[in-house]
Design a protein around this motif. Structure first.
Motif, short mmCIF file in Angstrom:
data_model
loop_
_atom_site.label_atom_id
_atom_site.label_comp_id
_atom_site.label_asym_id
_atom_site.label_seq_id
_atom_site.Cartn_x
_atom_site.Cartn_y
_atom_site.Cartn_z
N THR A 144 1.89 1.64 -3.71
CA THR A 144 0.83 1.89 -4.69
C THR A 144 -0.16 2.96 -4.28
OG1 THR A 144 -0.61 0.21 -3.73
CG2 THR A 144 0.93 -0.52 -5.44
N GLU A 148 -11.41 -1.01 -7.48
CA GLU A 148 -10.69 -2.24 -7.15
C GLU A 148 -11.20 -3.44 -7.93
OE1 GLU A 148 -7.87 -2.53 -5.59
OE2 GLU A 148 -7.94 -0.36 -5.39
N ARG A 195 0.83 -1.21 0.00
CA ARG A 195 0.00 0.00 0.00
C ARG A 195 0.86 1.26 0.00
NH1 ARG A 195 -3.17 -0.85 4.78
NH2 ARG A 195 -3.13 1.40 4.77
N ARG A 250 -7.41 -8.87 -1.48
CA ARG A 250 -8.24 -7.83 -2.09
C ARG A 250 -9.58 -8.42 -2.52
NH1 ARG A 250 -8.01 -2.89 -0.48
NH2 ARG A 250 -8.25 -1.37 -2.09
N ARG A 268 -9.60 -3.14 -11.32
CA ARG A 268 -8.18 -3.47 -11.27
C ARG A 268 -7.99 -4.98 -11.09
NH1 ARG A 268 -3.58 -1.52 -7.06
NH2 ARG A 268 -5.03 -2.46 -5.61
N GLU A 291 -2.62 2.35 -2.39
CA GLU A 291 -3.87 1.59 -2.29
C GLU A 291 -4.56 1.86 -0.94
OE1 GLU A 291 -4.77 -3.13 -1.53
OE2 GLU A 291 -3.03 -2.56 -2.70
#
Length: 90
Positions: free
Chosen positions: A18, A32, A15, A53, A35, A20
């Protein structure tokens, strides 16, 4: 079952790289799902971060009708993942 995002050391590092975020809104959910789908359709193997995720996507309850429809389509395409959810070592 209540889902608690598992912020493992590995995910914290990912994270940081990125930017995120945890799924806390329909906008993040939609982003998400897009992605995750792109990674899977391009043949990227599911690593532990991708599996975590997926669990986060699966556990989030969308607030909007668009989010609910999109999540239903996502779950029909990817109904499960092969990797277990990460666990934090005690």
């Amino acid at each position: 079952m209540t889902y608690i995002p598992l912020d493992t050391v590995e995910r914290q590092r990912q994270r940081e790289k990125t930017g995120e975020r945890f799924i806390t809104s329909d906008e993040i959910l939609l982003s998400e799902m897009n992605r995750w789908e792109a990674l899977r359709w391009n043949g990227v193997p599911a690593d532990q971060i991708a599996a975590d995720r997926w669990y986060e996507i699966e556990a989030y309850a969308p607030r909007s009708s668009i989010g609910r429809e999109r999540k239903a389509r996502f779950m029909s395409l990817f109904p499960y993942v092969a990797l277990k959810r990460s666990v934090i070592a005690a």
